[in-house]
Design a protein around this motif. Structure first.
Motif, PDB file in Angstrom:
ATOM      1  N   PRO A   1       0.889  -1.179  -0.141  1.00 13.17           N
ATOM      2  CA  PRO A   1      -0.234   0.004  -0.153  1.00 13.17           C
ATOM      3  C   PRO A   1       0.870   1.246  -0.116  1.00 13.17           C
ATOM      4  O   PRO A   1       1.901   1.028   0.701  1.00 13.17           O
ATOM      5  CB  PRO A   1      -0.748  -0.056   1.253  1.00 13.17           C
ATOM      6  N   GLY A   2       0.205   2.409  -0.778  1.00 13.04           N
ATOM      7  CA  GLY A   2       0.903   3.523  -0.810  1.00 13.04           C
ATOM      8  C   GLY A   2       0.505   4.517  -1.879  1.00 13.04           C
ATOM      9  O   GLY A   2      -0.406   4.002  -2.686  1.00 13.04           O
ATOM     10  N   TRP A   3       1.349   5.464  -2.130  1.00 16.75           N
ATOM     11  CA  TRP A   3       1.038   6.709  -3.115  1.00 16.75           C
ATOM     12  C   TRP A   3       1.907   6.250  -4.317  1.00 16.75           C
ATOM     13  O   TRP A   3       2.978   6.345  -4.075  1.00 16.75           O
ATOM     14  CB  TRP A   3       0.958   7.927  -2.641  1.00 16.75           C
ATOM     15  N   TYR A   4       1.066   6.056  -5.478  1.00 17.06           N
ATOM     16  CA  TYR A   4       1.988   5.925  -6.639  1.00 17.06           C
ATOM     17  C   TYR A   4       1.348   6.772  -7.785  1.00 17.06           C
ATOM     18  O   TYR A   4       0.466   7.348  -7.715  1.00 17.06           O
ATOM     19  CB  TYR A   4       1.706   4.534  -7.084  1.00 17.06           C
ATOM     20  N   PRO A   5       2.135   7.135  -8.752  1.00 14.35           N
ATOM     21  CA  PRO A   5       1.832   8.016  -9.589  1.00 14.35           C
ATOM     22  C   PRO A   5       0.536   7.472 -10.460  1.00 14.35           C
ATOM     23  O   PRO A   5       0.168   6.416 -10.585  1.00 14.35           O
ATOM     24  CB  PRO A   5       2.765   7.995 -11.001  1.00 14.35           C
ATOM     25  N   ASP A   6      -0.550   8.560 -10.676  1.00 12.60           N
ATOM     26  CA  ASP A   6      -1.672   8.382 -11.375  1.00 12.60           C
ATOM     27  C   ASP A   6      -1.489   8.246 -12.862  1.00 12.60           C
ATOM     28  O   ASP A   6      -1.466   9.356 -13.508  1.00 12.60           O
ATOM     29  CB  ASP A   6      -2.588   9.299 -10.799  1.00 12.60           C
ATOM     30  N   ASN A   7      -1.851   7.054 -13.271  1.00  9.72           N
ATOM     31  CA  ASN A   7      -1.734   6.779 -14.789  1.00  9.72           C
ATOM     32  C   ASN A   7      -2.941   7.364 -15.294  1.00  9.72           C
ATOM     33  O   ASN A   7      -3.079   7.836 -16.602  1.00  9.72           O
ATOM     34  CB  ASN A   7      -1.920   5.391 -15.187  1.00  9.72           C
ATOM     35  N   ALA A   8      -4.264   7.888 -14.614  1.00 12.90           N
ATOM     36  CA  ALA A   8      -5.359   8.518 -15.040  1.00 12.90           C
ATOM     37  C   ALA A   8      -5.289   9.850 -15.231  1.00 12.90           C
ATOM     38  O   ALA A   8      -6.039  10.626 -15.876  1.00 12.90           O
ATOM     39  CB  ALA A   8      -6.346   8.029 -14.392  1.00 12.90           C
ATOM     40  N   GLY A   9      -4.293  10.541 -14.771  1.00 12.17           N
ATOM     41  CA  GLY A   9      -4.041  11.930 -14.725  1.00 12.17           C
ATOM     42  C   GLY A   9      -2.886  12.682 -14.053  1.00 12.17           C
ATOM     43  O   GLY A   9      -1.989  11.455 -13.700  1.00 12.17           O
ATOM     44  N   ASP A  10      -2.563  13.925 -13.699  1.00 15.68           N
ATOM     45  CA  ASP A  10      -1.612  14.379 -13.068  1.00 15.68           C
ATOM     46  C   ASP A  10      -1.701  14.028 -11.619  1.00 15.68           C
ATOM     47  O   ASP A  10      -2.769  13.835 -10.816  1.00 15.68           O
ATOM     48  CB  ASP A  10      -1.530  15.754 -13.190  1.00 15.68           C
TER      49      ASP A  10
END
Length: 321
Positions: free
Chosen positions: A7-16
């Motif tokens: 679990p964690g924060w990852y780059p959003d492929n659907a937007g910035d």
């Protein structure tokens, strides 16, 4: 075997920005670019640009300002309309005054017109110019005291008023029933404007009568037409006097036409009988010598050519005998 990311924060492929992964799937939690998301979970600090609460607060602020702007605009519009309405109401009394003034002037004009008409009525008195006791309006000849009606006018003094007289300047005649300008007294056809004269009294107008002076006949017959044709043939063949041609046409040794038909036929010819005499004189001289008087006698004799003495003399003079 692929390992599942923790679990964690990852780059959003659907937007910035970034999206939170809970270890099994992507969640709806996102964080804008440039903001450090909390390490312990998906919540962001209140008041940050990525905070959903902050977005809602901004939206409410804009909504409040839009409503206030609309109300302000409406109030301002009412103020402007009120000012314009006040200016439009001010001239009303002046307009009313103008209408009243116009009404007053109209009443004055009407009164003046009525007064003028009344004066005219008073001034219009009956006029009798010729003093015959009949006012001009009812007098046929207002300047002639002897004439009051059209029945009084009789120019030719024949007892028939001019308006009934077809010939108001001729006392001998007054009637013209068919209006052909021929008095009825002289008109053989007083009710037919096409005809007016019937010399022989046979009931056929002269203009339609082939024999206007012979009551026994009025039409051209077939025999008469034949006689005319024969007369023309004779003249083409030889010279004839008028009487000589009639005799030739009616003689039993000639064409044996009825004397009436022969006479009518010769009467229709447009012949110069003097020239016929000249022609006959030349024929005689071609046949035999003649003295001047002998030729005149031959041309005018009842046993010769039957020209008149005048025609015979003209012919002899013409040929120089």
């Amino acid at each position: 075997m692929n390992a599942t990311p923790p679990p964690g924060w990852y780059p959003d492929n659907a937007g910035d920005g970034q999206r939170y992964w809970d270890g099994g799937q992507w969640t709806e939690h996102t964080a804008p670019s440039g903001i450090e998301p909390p390490a312990g979970g998906p919540s962001l600090a209140s008041g940050t640009p990525g905070d959903p609460g902050a977005g809602t607060s901004q939206q409410n602020w804009f909504l409040r300002h839009k409503v206030l702007s609309g109300v302000s605009t409406f109030v301002l519009l009412l103020v402007i309309l009120g000012a314009l309405g006040g200016e439009a109401d001010d001239p009303a009394p002046a307009a009313a005054d103008t209408s009243a003034q116009a009404a007053g002037e109209s009443d004055s004009d009407t009164a003046a017109g009525t007064a003028t008409e009344t004066e005219d009525e008073v001034e219009a008195e009956p006029v009798d110019s010729d003093g015959d006791g009949v006012i001009d309006e009812e007098d046929f000849a207002p300047k002639d005291r002897k004439v009051q009606t059209k029945e009084d006018v009789d120019t030719d003094k024949d007892g028939v008023a001019d308006f009934e007289d077809a010939f108001p300047k001729n006392a001998k005649y007054a009637k013209d029933a068919d209006e052909d300008s021929v008095p009825d007294e002289l008109d053989d056809f007083p009710k037919d404007a096409r005809y007016s004269q019937d010399t022989d009294g046979d009931g056929v107008a002269d203009s339609k009568d082939a024999f206007p002076k012979d009551p026994s006949r009025s039409k051209v017959t077939f025999a008469m037409e034949n006689a005319l044709a024969a007369a023309q043939d004779y003249l083409d063949f030889s010279a004839f006097s008028r009487q000589g041609l009639i005799d030739q046409l009616s003689s039993e040794y000639g064409s044996d036409f009825r004397l009436e038909d022969a006479t009518w036929a010769v009467g229709q010819l447009k012949t110069d009988w003097k020239q016929q005499a000249v022609r006959a004189a030349k024929d005689y001289l071609d046949f035999s010598p003649f003295s001047r008087q002998g030729l005149i006698d031959q041309l005018s004799s009842p046993h010769g050519s039957q020209f008149t003495v005048g025609e015979a003399t003209f012919a002899v003079n013409k040929i120089g005998l």
